[in-house]
Scaffold this motif. Structure first.
Motif, mmCIF file in Angstrom:
data_model
loop_
_atom_site.group_PDB
_atom_site.id
_atom_site.type_symbol
_atom_site.label_atom_id
_atom_site.label_comp_id
_atom_site.label_asym_id
_atom_site.label_seq_id
_atom_site.Cartn_x
_atom_site.Cartn_y
_atom_site.Cartn_z
ATOM 1 N N VAL A 37 18.315 -24.273 -40.425
ATOM 2 C CA VAL A 37 17.197 -24.583 -41.079
ATOM 3 C C VAL A 37 17.182 -23.846 -41.856
ATOM 4 O O VAL A 37 17.123 -22.436 -42.291
ATOM 5 N N ARG A 38 16.863 -24.570 -42.944
ATOM 6 C CA ARG A 38 17.069 -24.657 -44.745
ATOM 7 C C ARG A 38 16.176 -24.556 -45.161
ATOM 8 O O ARG A 38 15.531 -24.257 -46.277
ATOM 9 N N HIS A 39 15.343 -25.537 -44.627
ATOM 10 C CA HIS A 39 14.265 -26.086 -45.882
ATOM 11 C C HIS A 39 13.245 -26.298 -44.169
ATOM 12 O O HIS A 39 12.987 -27.127 -43.679
ATOM 13 N N VAL A 40 11.299 -25.185 -44.901
ATOM 14 C CA VAL A 40 10.555 -25.114 -44.121
ATOM 15 C C VAL A 40 9.213 -25.759 -44.593
ATOM 16 O O VAL A 40 9.474 -25.827 -45.964
ATOM 17 N N VAL A 41 9.063 -26.582 -44.013
ATOM 18 C CA VAL A 41 7.795 -27.737 -44.731
ATOM 19 C C VAL A 41 6.113 -26.890 -43.935
ATOM 20 O O VAL A 41 6.508 -27.386 -42.976
ATOM 21 N N MET A 42 5.660 -26.517 -44.479
ATOM 22 C CA MET A 42 4.325 -26.058 -43.710
ATOM 23 C C MET A 42 3.210 -26.817 -44.402
ATOM 24 O O MET A 42 2.867 -27.075 -45.131
ATOM 25 N N ILE A 43 2.215 -27.807 -43.818
ATOM 26 C CA ILE A 43 1.515 -28.392 -43.369
ATOM 27 C C ILE A 43 -0.138 -27.361 -43.079
ATOM 28 O O ILE A 43 0.187 -27.529 -42.195
ATOM 29 N N GLN A 44 -1.337 -27.630 -44.129
ATOM 30 C CA GLN A 44 -1.751 -26.502 -44.071
ATOM 31 C C GLN A 44 -3.396 -27.682 -43.412
ATOM 32 O O GLN A 44 -3.328 -29.049 -43.517
ATOM 33 N N CYS A 45 -4.251 -27.593 -42.738
ATOM 34 C CA CYS A 45 -5.681 -27.618 -42.501
ATOM 35 C C CYS A 45 -5.081 -29.658 -41.270
ATOM 36 O O CYS A 45 -5.409 -30.424 -41.521
ATOM 37 N N VAL A 46 -4.043 -29.057 -40.903
ATOM 38 C CA VAL A 46 -3.647 -30.336 -39.639
ATOM 39 C C VAL A 46 -4.819 -29.977 -38.565
ATOM 40 O O VAL A 46 -4.817 -29.475 -37.613
ATOM 41 N N GLY A 47 -5.489 -31.552 -38.479
ATOM 42 C CA GLY A 47 -6.708 -31.423 -37.164
ATOM 43 C C GLY A 47 -8.094 -30.527 -37.298
ATOM 44 O O GLY A 47 -8.830 -30.424 -37.087
ATOM 45 N N SER A 48 -8.086 -30.117 -38.499
ATOM 46 C CA SER A 48 -9.479 -29.472 -38.970
ATOM 47 C C SER A 48 -9.497 -29.301 -40.565
ATOM 48 O O SER A 48 -8.407 -30.722 -41.341
ATOM 49 N N ARG A 49 -10.912 -29.334 -40.927
ATOM 50 C CA ARG A 49 -11.399 -30.517 -41.833
ATOM 51 C C ARG A 49 -11.453 -31.902 -42.096
ATOM 52 O O ARG A 49 -11.009 -32.308 -43.173
ATOM 53 N N ASN A 50 -11.685 -31.960 -40.962
ATOM 54 C CA ASN A 50 -11.521 -34.230 -41.356
ATOM 55 C C ASN A 50 -12.729 -34.029 -39.932
ATOM 56 O O ASN A 50 -13.876 -33.282 -40.053
ATOM 57 N N ASP A 51 -12.800 -35.421 -40.627
ATOM 58 C CA ASP A 51 -14.492 -36.063 -39.353
ATOM 59 C C ASP A 51 -14.615 -35.368 -37.999
ATOM 60 O O ASP A 51 -15.524 -35.091 -37.882
ATOM 61 N N GLU A 52 -13.637 -35.037 -37.565
ATOM 62 C CA GLU A 52 -13.688 -34.791 -36.282
ATOM 63 C C GLU A 52 -13.938 -33.304 -36.190
ATOM 64 O O GLU A 52 -14.644 -33.121 -35.761
ATOM 65 N N ARG A 53 -13.272 -32.080 -36.833
ATOM 66 C CA ARG A 53 -13.581 -31.042 -36.700
ATOM 67 C C ARG A 53 -13.522 -30.911 -37.976
ATOM 68 O O ARG A 53 -12.371 -30.192 -38.712
#
Ligand code: FAD
Ligand code: FAD
Ligand code: SF4
Ligand code: SF4
Lengths: 451, 564
Positions: free
Chosen positions: B293-309
């Protein structure tokens, strides 16, 4: 506050400071300086007659200098205890002038001009430091021109403007208009006085001031009376000109309807405080929503790097503000504030989404100032022998969030780090718990009683 | 206190000037004259300040010398002054609930400063109504109920354990009920804790060891609460334990059931292998990251701050930054990028961690939720707003920052305890600002992620705080309750339908089988006198004892007759 004032187990020593402390957890001896109020707390009923009659007016610090109070005063209307206090810097009696009015009007006989500071010794098991924070002074940020542009205010000043019990009864008038109106009042009083004086001269010499002045200018005399007439007339002309200009300026003075909120003023800024003050994003949103509730035409723009609506229900509140209360959120740091026509502050910023520098004029700009460690925290920390962090907040660790470096001394609220009211209230309970653990341990009788 | 017949009723009316606050705007003499004419009024007095020592003494003197058995004060707001006047009556030997207060300041002089005649008229009406009600007041006794000095803590995470230790140190018995096989909660699954990077297992072990060693704490693991009856001080709790069901008497309850991370099925190609959650990353880091593993990408707000939650889960940004720093420090060759909407690094410690991460080389790219990142085979595509173009980031590992959600069974716990949850399923405190750790129901408290996602600092503070709140009734050994409550005034009328039981927000009503059939029963200690039940009961069987139908009718009658 009222509950605290009434609680039989709470002794409230307001207007007091901790001077010295010795001993250890379970057994501290604390010396408290109770400052002279020049009013007997036991006698004062808080009726306020003294403030009504006091002839001296002073700029009101509670209303952020936006209003006036008297030299004998209550810090604010709902303050506990309701005991009045005489401000020794401004009271005429205490400054050797003849007055004594408050003593005469007080039916409770509570006024005591000879009162002195008193030192009180307390025997306590634990100490909680809840000394809070101070508002960062934005004048340090030259490019925001806080003192230069009248219509740039701090959030706390804005809260006073929004408050129904504040100096404008909750109507958001612009400071430039408020100041102009105040000046008009003063000038009008002066104008009335000089008008009377001119009328006297005119009667005495049987000619109009204009006539006289024209002649006087052509051939000045050194008659003292005439010299004075000329001077008063000249001043009067200048005053009228100023009044006309001011009246013109406030002619269509309306409440501020286009608001700009600038976030992270002094926070997240290496020149001042690198930390995030935590609560300012939320209070700007709250203030923008309230302003819109007062006047539905009000629209706001909130300029922030991140809008940190972090807490239960906060993000929802933020979205509601955008949808229902006319708030636009702009990502970016404001570079500069300049003054445009009509005393309108103009915000210069880079919109990071479009990568362009933009300018926009507003009626009023509100600075969300940083949560600065409270004044005097260093002295207090030295007195209590507790460690501070790099910025001057009382130091704690995450696994013991209200314990200071000194056993038996605890901290809660913004004294430890910036936080909002719910978090402060929760921490207050935490600190009370830690204090209770010490107190009950050190008292074997009570220890048995609770077991 | 002798029984009063209508003819024995002697009402004293004290009308307060409040300096000039009231007297400056109302015709005080007219008000006093009016009060004298009302039925049962035997004494009327005006005071400059009724709340001052001399004013209070006048009330006491009136009660003693004029033999008053009802007192009416027309002055300011009961919110601030009713307790004072009540206790003054009591000190003079009059039952404090034979007192009635009329607010002629806030409701008359202050709001109608410019209209003296109308304001005085309104004050007359209010005083007349207050007197009419006072004549019908009945003495009430403060309700006292014992408190069992044993606490129940539901949930053995860091918040619940902190609360348990505190209460135990104060000398109270504590029962901890944990549904898992081990104590420690979320900590058992984490690697290192930001901002100090302390090993999570260490903190867990240290705390659990203290709990296990404490003689006052009883722990039931792999257990759950199945029934809760009763009210503050006297809860009867049934716990299903590994050795069968146990009934335990409990004084107070703390809810510390934590929260659980969202599993992002169907989002960003989540597969639990190359695309994982922060929660899974913690375990991977504990084991050691794969060298490839040389490249890590993190993505925030997955499943939050959306219409459902719509909510922001508060701590996922901190978690991402922490893990990004750990990766950069332990695997300097590995690059980490965080794609975010707002970095929620509030406060002093978080912002410091945020700065540290930038110094450690973590790259941040803001994304617009309208144009979210695209996870591809070995890349993540994202629009870079500062560069103004789309770009592709190499990615051997994609980490999704998913929110902490309310526990699946939070709803059941809420029904069991009759406490509310909010629209996102988190437990709802009594007052958002002033009572963050109390439920509206007396004797039940909450702390930690069960309330809302919290980091360790916040969870520990709240655990201590909940213990402090809970220790108030425990240390008193009893609770005192205002006796202005609901009473079953007409038992025969009650049909036991239970409508009121369902609506009572405090769990103060229950239907019991009696000789006369199913009848509602008021749990005095739990009742707050809100009146919802009395207003709901179509049979008029329930009534609030200081707001009875008769009293209110008398007030309306008085209002109608006051008008000249
Ligand atoms: C403009 C603005 C708006 C805000 N709006 C909100 C909001 O809407 N909601 C929200 O949750 N939060 C809001 N906040 C944040 C809120 O003000 C704080 O969370 C809260 O006041 C912290 O409480 P505290 O008791 O820790 O400190 P403080 O309120 O600062 O109280 C500390 C007290 O200690 C006293 N003191 C200081 N030094 C000493 C000493 N040496 N000896 C004795 N006494 C001392 C001070 O005089 C003061 O009375 C706002 C803040 C600002 C600036
Ligand atoms: C991926 C991740 C990383 C994190 N990293 C950090 C970090 O670096 N630093 C930091 O400060 N914080 C971090 N946190 C937050 C931290 O984990 C929480 O603050 C903390 O664990 C909350 O503690 P708690 O006691 O409230 O809840 P939990 O730890 O969730 O404990 C609740 C307990 O209650 C039990 N329970 C639940 N329901 C019931 C029931 N009905 N009956 C009986 N028992 C029940 C559960 O089994 C559990 O043991 C992280 C969180 C996550 C998800
Ligand atoms: S709360 Fe918002 S405005 Fe305040 S310092 Fe933090 S990011 Fe800036
Ligand atoms: S804490 Fe960060 S990742 Fe979590 S929901 Fe809030 S903004 Fe998104």
């Amino acid at each position: 506050m009222l509950d605290v004032g009434r609680h039989p187990n709470i002794d409230l020593l307001a207007y007091s400071e901790v001077q010295h402390i010795e001993g250890q957890a379970g057994n501290f001896k604390v010396t408290v300086r109770k400052k002279a109020r020049y009013v007997d707390e036991d006698k004062c009923t808080g009726c306020g007659l003294c403030s009504e009659k006091c002839p001296t007016t002073v700029v009101d610090a509670f209303n952020e200098g936006l209003g006036m109070r008297r030299a004998v005063y209550a810090y604010f209307a709902q303050g506990i205890p309701s005991t009045r206090t005489i401000d020794p810097d401004h009271c005429r009696q205490l400054n050797g002038k003849k007055c004594g009015i408050c003593q005469k009007v007080c039916q409770a006989g509570a006024i005591d001009y000879t009162q002195q500071d008193r030192l009180i010794e307390l025997q306590v098991g634990a100490v909680i430091a809840a000394v809070g924070y101070d508002v960062f002074d934005p004048a340090q940020i030259a490019e925001y021109r806080y003192r230069e542009i009248e219509n740039v205010v701090t959030a706390i000043e804005f809260e006073r403007l929004l408050s129904a019990s504040g100096p404008t009864s909750g109507h958001v008038y612009r400071p430039s208009d408020l100041n102009a109106k105040a000046e008009i009042q003063v000038l009008e009083k002066q104008a009335a006085k000089s008008g009377r004086m001119l009328a006297r001269f005119e009667k005495k010499y049987g000619r109009t001031s204009a006539d006289f002045f024209m002649q006087y200018q052509a051939a000045p005399t050194d008659d003292a009376d005439q010299e004075k007439w000329a001077r008063v007339y000249q001043e009067d002309l200048a005053r009228k000109e100023r009044l006309a200009a001011l009246n013109d300026a406030v002619k269509d003075a309306a409440t501020a309807k286009r608001l700009a909120f600038i976030q992270c003023v002094g926070s997240r800024d290496f020149r001042f405080y690198p930390f995030c003050s935590g609560y300012c994003c939320m209070h700007s949103i709250k203030e923008a929503i309230i302003a819109n509730e007062h006047e539905p035409q009000t629209v706001s723009t909130i300029f922030g790097m991140d809008i940190r609506a972090v807490g239960k229900g906060f993000e929802e509140y933020k979205i509601r503000g955008g949808n229902k209360s006319g708030i636009t959120y702009v990502r970016g740091r404001v570079a500069e504030i300049i003054e445009g026509p009509g005393r309108n502050p103009v915000v210069v910023y880079e919109d990071t989404r479009t990568r362009s520098v933009k300018q926009e004029a507003f009626d009023l700009v509100i600075l969300a100032t940083a949560c600065a460690p409270t004044r005097g925290i260093a002295e207090l920390a030295a007195t209590l022998n507790v460690a501070l962090d790099d910025y001057g907040f009382i130091k704690t660790v995450p696994s013991a969030p209200v314990d200071t470096s000194m056993r038996g001394i605890f901290v809660c609220g913004c004294a430890g780090a910036p936080m909002d009211v719910p978090e402060s209230v929760a921490q207050a309970s935490s600190a009370a718990e830690r204090a209770a653990e010490i107190i009950f341990q050190s008292d074997p009788v009570k220890e048995k009683a609770v077991a | 206190m002798p029984e009063n017949h209508a003819s024995d009723i002697r009402i004293g009316v004290f009308i307060c000037h409040c300096g000039s606050n009231i007297a400056g705007y109302l015709d005080m003499e007219a008000l006093a004259d009016f009060a004298e004419t009302r039925p049962h009024v035997v004494f009327v007095q005006r005071n400059l300040y009724t709340c001052s020592e001399s004013g209070i003494n006048e009330i006491k003197k009136g009660i003693q010398e004029q033999d008053l058995n009802r007192v009416v004060v027309a002055s300011c707001t009961p919110r601030t002054h009713e307790p004072l006047f009540r206790s003054s009556c009591a000190e003079a030997g009059l039952n404090p609930y034979l007192f009635e207060m009329v607010n002629i300041r806030d409701q008359c002089s202050w709001v109608h400063m410019q209209e003296k005649t109308d304001a005085t008229e309104k004050a007359r009406e209010l005083i007349g109504m207050g007197i009419a009600k006072a004549a019908l007041l009945q003495p009430q006794e403060i309700i006292l109920s014992e408190v069992q000095t044993r606490a129940l803590v539901i949930g053995g995470g860091i918040a619940g354990l902190t609360a348990s230790l505190s209460l135990a140190r104060r000398g109270y018995e504590v029962v901890v009920v944990e549904k898992d096989q081990a104590l420690g909660g979320m900590l058992n699954h984490l690697y290192k804790l930001g901002p100090q990077m302390q090993a999570a297992k260490e903190l867990a072990a240290e705390t659990v060891q203290k709990v296990n060693a404490h003689p006052k704490i009883t722990v039931f693991t792999r257990a759950h609460v199945t029934q809760v009856k009763g009210f503050i001080g006297k809860f009867e709790v049934t716990v299903e334990t590994q050795s069968g069901a146990k009934k335990i008497d409990i004084g107070i309850i703390i809810v510390a059931t934590g929260a659980q991370p969202l599993v992002p099925e169907g989002l960003y190609g989540y597969d639990g292998k190359r695309t994982v959650t922060q929660f899974q990353l913690e375990t991977m880091l504990a084991k050691g990251l794969d060298a490839a593993v040389r490249h890590v990408v993190m993505i925030q707000c997955v499943g939050s701050r959306n219409d459902e939650r719509p909510f922001c889960a508060k701590i996922c940004c901190q978690t991402a930054v922490k893990n990004a720093i750990l990766i950069r420090r332990q695997y300097p060759e590995t690059k980490v990028s965080i794609l975010y909407r707002d970095m929620q690094m509030y406060g002093v410690e978080n912002e410091a961690m945020f700065r540290d991460s930038k110094a450690a080389g973590v790259r941040y790219i803001n994304y617009d939720p309208a144009d979210p990142p695209q996870v591809k085979a070995d890349k993540v595509g994202v629009y870079h707003p500062l560069l103004g173009r789309k770009m592709e980031l190499a990615a051997d590992l994609v980490v999704l920052s998913t929110p902490l959600l309310a526990r699946e069974d939070a709803h059941e716990t809420s029904q069991l305890l009759r406490v509310p949850v909010n629209e996102n399923g988190f437990f709802l405190e009594g007052h958002v600002k002033l009572k963050p750790l109390d439920f509206a129901t007396d004797g039940i408290f909450l702390c930690g992620s069960a309330r809302f996602p919290a980091n360790i600092r916040e969870a520990v503070a709240q655990g201590l705080g909940a213990a402090a709140r809970a220790s108030i009734p425990l240390s008193k050994g009893s609770v005192e309750v205002e006796p202005i409550i609901s009473v079953l005034a007409d038992e025969d009328a009650c049909r036991g339908c239970g409508l009121c039981v369902a609506l009572c927000p405090y769990g103060a009503l229950e239907v019991r089988q009696t000789e006369k059939g199913r009848k509602v029963h008021v749990i005095n200690v739990a009742c707050k006198g809100c009146g919802i039940c009395a207003a709901t009961c179509y049979q008029h069987a329930l009534s609030i004892n200081s707001f009875t139908d008769r009293q209110i009718e008398a007030q309306i009658d008085a209002f109608l007759t006051v008008h000249p």
